[in-house]
Design a protein around this motif. Structure first.
Motif, mmCIF file in Angstrom:
data_model
loop_
_atom_site.group_PDB
_atom_site.id
_atom_site.type_symbol
_atom_site.label_atom_id
_atom_site.label_comp_id
_atom_site.label_asym_id
_atom_site.label_seq_id
_atom_site.Cartn_x
_atom_site.Cartn_y
_atom_site.Cartn_z
ATOM 1 N N GLY A 17 0.810 -1.210 0.000
ATOM 2 C CA GLY A 17 0.000 0.000 0.000
ATOM 3 C C GLY A 17 0.843 1.259 0.000
ATOM 4 N N LEU A 18 1.965 1.217 0.735
ATOM 5 C CA LEU A 18 2.873 2.363 0.787
ATOM 6 C C LEU A 18 3.434 2.704 -0.588
ATOM 7 N N LYS A 19 3.678 1.685 -1.377
ATOM 8 C CA LYS A 19 4.249 1.905 -2.713
ATOM 9 C C LYS A 19 3.339 2.776 -3.575
ATOM 10 N N ALA A 20 2.035 2.635 -3.393
ATOM 11 C CA ALA A 20 1.062 3.354 -4.223
ATOM 12 C C ALA A 20 0.578 4.661 -3.594
ATOM 13 N N ASN A 21 0.881 4.873 -2.320
ATOM 14 C CA ASN A 21 0.376 6.048 -1.611
ATOM 15 C C ASN A 21 1.387 7.188 -1.697
ATOM 16 N N HIS A 22 0.943 8.337 -2.210
ATOM 17 C CA HIS A 22 1.861 9.461 -2.348
ATOM 18 C C HIS A 22 1.555 10.601 -1.379
ATOM 19 N N ALA A 23 0.567 10.427 -0.509
ATOM 20 C CA ALA A 23 0.230 11.442 0.492
ATOM 21 C C ALA A 23 0.974 11.196 1.802
ATOM 22 N N LEU A 24 1.168 9.932 2.152
ATOM 23 C CA LEU A 24 1.769 9.563 3.433
ATOM 24 C C LEU A 24 3.204 10.063 3.529
ATOM 25 N N ARG A 25 3.520 10.709 4.665
ATOM 26 C CA ARG A 25 4.859 11.237 4.903
ATOM 27 C C ARG A 25 5.551 10.545 6.076
ATOM 28 N N GLU A 26 4.742 9.946 6.966
ATOM 29 C CA GLU A 26 5.317 9.354 8.178
ATOM 30 C C GLU A 26 4.584 8.065 8.530
ATOM 31 N N ILE A 27 5.371 7.028 8.842
ATOM 32 C CA ILE A 27 4.789 5.767 9.279
ATOM 33 C C ILE A 27 5.569 5.268 10.492
ATOM 34 N N ASP A 28 4.836 4.756 11.451
ATOM 35 C CA ASP A 28 5.425 4.300 12.703
ATOM 36 C C ASP A 28 5.122 2.816 12.870
ATOM 37 N N PHE A 29 6.170 2.008 12.818
ATOM 38 C CA PHE A 29 6.071 0.567 13.069
ATOM 39 C C PHE A 29 6.709 0.209 14.411
ATOM 40 N N SER A 30 6.955 1.196 15.282
ATOM 41 C CA SER A 30 7.670 0.935 16.533
ATOM 42 C C SER A 30 6.991 -0.163 17.338
ATOM 43 N N GLY A 31 7.820 -0.998 17.931
ATOM 44 C CA GLY A 31 7.301 -2.096 18.733
ATOM 45 C C GLY A 31 6.850 -3.283 17.925
ATOM 46 N N SER A 32 6.995 -3.218 16.618
ATOM 47 C CA SER A 32 6.630 -4.345 15.760
ATOM 48 C C SER A 32 7.799 -5.318 15.693
ATOM 49 N N LYS A 33 7.471 -6.566 15.580
ATOM 50 C CA LYS A 33 8.508 -7.589 15.485
ATOM 51 C C LYS A 33 8.595 -8.057 14.035
ATOM 52 N N PHE A 34 9.766 -7.870 13.444
ATOM 53 C CA PHE A 34 10.000 -8.390 12.110
ATOM 54 C C PHE A 34 11.480 -8.696 11.982
ATOM 55 N N GLY A 35 11.792 -9.628 11.127
ATOM 56 C CA GLY A 35 13.184 -10.039 10.930
ATOM 57 C C GLY A 35 13.737 -9.470 9.643
ATOM 58 N N ASN A 36 14.705 -10.195 9.082
ATOM 59 C CA ASN A 36 15.362 -9.739 7.862
ATOM 60 C C ASN A 36 14.394 -9.574 6.705
ATOM 61 N N GLN A 37 13.463 -10.512 6.558
ATOM 62 C CA GLN A 37 12.512 -10.416 5.450
ATOM 63 C C GLN A 37 11.613 -9.190 5.603
ATOM 64 N N GLY A 38 11.165 -8.919 6.819
ATOM 65 C CA GLY A 38 10.360 -7.727 7.068
ATOM 66 C C GLY A 38 11.124 -6.451 6.767
ATOM 67 N N ALA A 39 12.405 -6.430 7.146
ATOM 68 C CA ALA A 39 13.246 -5.262 6.867
ATOM 69 C C ALA A 39 13.407 -5.068 5.362
#
Length: 138
Positions: free
Chosen positions: A91-113
């Motif tokens: 969704g981020l790839k297609a969205n041109h309005a969003l300026r800030e996203i917060d994923f803090s506290g999310s758990k992801f590994g190398n693939q998520g990164a």
């Protein structure tokens, strides 16, 4: 939460909504995503700690493709999982309005990164992204 999401579909004056740390679950996440598809005023939405899960993340990814007004979204500690995170990043790839996203506290590994990095290379409009771990974000 469902009632608030429903009202957001009709409201054209609210600019910022923080519903953080409420257990809205995947149904609530899907409801807020549906609201984002049609709302034309909301600029900031925080779902921090709402545990919207994979299904909420998938719905949010679809909503981000359509929404033209949101400039900040907080999806930290929402249990997106790899599939939910991937959908949000699509969704981020297609969205041109969003300026800030917060994923803090999310758990992801190398693939998520890698998924996040790929989205950021395709969307040059993001100015700030928060990837702090839960301990650092508190």
């Amino acid at each position: 939460a469902l009632a608030i999401a429903g009202a957001l579909k009709m409201n054209s004056s609210i600019l910022y909504l923080d519903i953080g740390n409420n257990e809205i679950g995947s149904d609530g996440g899907v409801s807020f995503a549906e609201a984002l598809k049609v709302n034309d005023s909301l600029q900031k939405l925080s779902l921090q700690g709402c545990h919207i899960g994979v299904e909420g993340g998938k719905a949010m990814g679809k909503a981000l493709r359509l929404n033209k007004t949101l400039v900040k979204i907080v999806l930290g500690d929402t249990n997106l999982g790899d599939d939910g995170l991937s959908a949000v990043c699509e969704g981020l790839k297609a969205n041109h309005a969003l300026r800030e996203i917060d994923f803090s506290g999310s758990k992801f590994g190398n693939q998520g990164a890698k998924t996040i990095a790929n989205a950021l290379t395709e969307n040059q409009n993001i100015l700030k992204i928060d990837l702090r771990s839960k301990n650092e974000a508190a």
